[in-house]
Write an enzyme that holds these catalytic residues in place. Structure first.
Site, PDB file in Angstrom:
ATOM      1  N   LYS A 151       8.178  10.058  -4.250  1.00 25.29           N
ATOM      2  CA  LYS A 151       9.439  10.448  -5.378  1.00 25.29           C
ATOM      3  C   LYS A 151      10.595  10.712  -4.153  1.00 25.29           C
ATOM      4  O   LYS A 151      11.601  10.791  -4.679  1.00 25.29           O
ATOM      5  CB  LYS A 151       8.958  11.704  -6.099  1.00 25.29           C
ATOM      6  CG  LYS A 151       8.219  11.571  -7.151  1.00 25.29           C
ATOM      7  CD  LYS A 151       8.812  10.547  -8.210  1.00 25.29           C
ATOM      8  CE  LYS A 151       8.133  10.456  -9.649  1.00 25.29           C
ATOM      9  NZ  LYS A 151       8.581   9.501 -10.190  1.00 25.29           N
ATOM     10  N   SER A 162      -3.220  11.275  -8.863  1.00 25.43           N
ATOM     11  CA  SER A 162      -2.562  10.031  -9.556  1.00 25.43           C
ATOM     12  C   SER A 162      -3.324   8.791  -8.547  1.00 25.43           C
ATOM     13  O   SER A 162      -3.447   7.801  -9.106  1.00 25.43           O
ATOM     14  CB  SER A 162      -1.214  10.163  -9.878  1.00 25.43           C
ATOM     15  OG  SER A 162      -0.675  10.312  -8.384  1.00 25.43           O
TER      16      SER A 162
END
Length: 285
Positions: free
Chosen positions: A29, A249
């Site tokens: 991110k 994830s």
């Protein structure tokens, strides 16, 4: 702040993972946050002392809080209450304000973020429907994958979707190349929204946020559901067997990739994303 140029690590003969944990904020991110902030600054949409607000499951919040501290902006993060305590503490340590909504309520977090921005004149990062998010991954993530796999055929790119920015940016890159690379999305089996199921609570933080957002399903060749427990177990194995301390994830991405490889026996390699570092999940692993 230098972001990107992360290594592509060989996990097996057919599978490679892009190790995004090495970004300054510890996750992929950092890429869209830096890209969007740079764009906003170039366009004169930000000035010192402005407040930037975003709804997030955590990693975008960490990246944004970090870069706001670096650049002199105030930061407000709106997030569901069931995100890990480590994520909340990291955001707090960077000096951002955290506003919590009910667990799993990403749509509510986004709505509250929009309302607060409108009421108080805050600048929205807007990761969930900002085309700069996709553009970022086309120009950075995809280009790095292309550089690192120049002599290899990439049979598939397989990754979980939160905003959808990563998978759509990489998809656009392979589409422009004219390759037959398959684009496979990973989602929590407890919240199979892209597969046509119902939104539900799950523990794979960072993906399956309840809506398709930037994902164009017409450009996706398949969807693989992975359960929270399967993802946790695979992420722990990556730590113990590969020395890669990554998040949940990443475990989902690797397990989905391994299943796709077993089923399809590709003649080229598969690339996936190791999204973030594992220390922000101690309390939930």
């Amino acid at each position: 702040m230098n972001v990107g140029n992360t290594p592509l690590i060989k996990l097996s003969d057919k599978l490679y993972g892009k190790f995004e944990a090495l970004n300054p904020g510890g996750s992929i991110k950092d890429r869209p946050v830096k890209y969007i902030l740079d764009s906003y600054e170039e366009d004169g949409l930000l000035k010192k002392g402005d407040t930037i607000i975003e709804a997030t499951s955590g990693n975008t919040g960490i990246s944004l809080a970090m870069m706001c501290a670096e650049r002199g902006y105030k930061c407000i993060i709106v997030m569901p209450s069931d995100m890990s305590e480590e994520r909340k503490k990291m955001i707090d340590f960077f000096g951002a304000k955290i506003v919590l909504v009910e667990e799993g309520d990403f749509d509510g977090a986004i709505e509250l973020k929009c309302n607060m921005a409108k009421q108080w004149g805050y600048v929205e990062l807007n990761q969930f429907n900002n085309p700069l998010n996709v553009e970022c991954h086309l120009n950075t993530t995809f280009m790095e994958i292309l550089k690192d796999t120049y002599f290899d055929k990439v049979s598939a790119f397989i990754a979980g979707t939160g905003t959808g920015g990563t998978i759509m940016g990489v998809q656009q890159g392979f589409e422009k190349l004219g390759t037959d690379t398959k684009i496979i999305a990973v989602e929590p089996s407890e919240s199979p929204v892209m597969s046509g199921g119902e939104k539900g609570l799950h523990g794979i933080q960072g993906i399956g946020d309840g809506s398709k957002f930037l994902v164009d399903l017409d450009k996706v060749d398949g969807i693989i559901p992975i359960s929270t427990e399967e993802a946790k177990e695979r992420s722990l194995r990556l730590t113990k067997e590969n020395g890669l301390f990554v998040g949940i994830s990443a475990g989902a991405n690797v397990l989905a990739s391994e299943r796709w490889i077993k089923e399809n026996n590709p003649d080229g390699i598969v690339v996936t994303i190791l999204c973030d570092r594992g220390e922000r999940y101690f309390s939930v692993l």
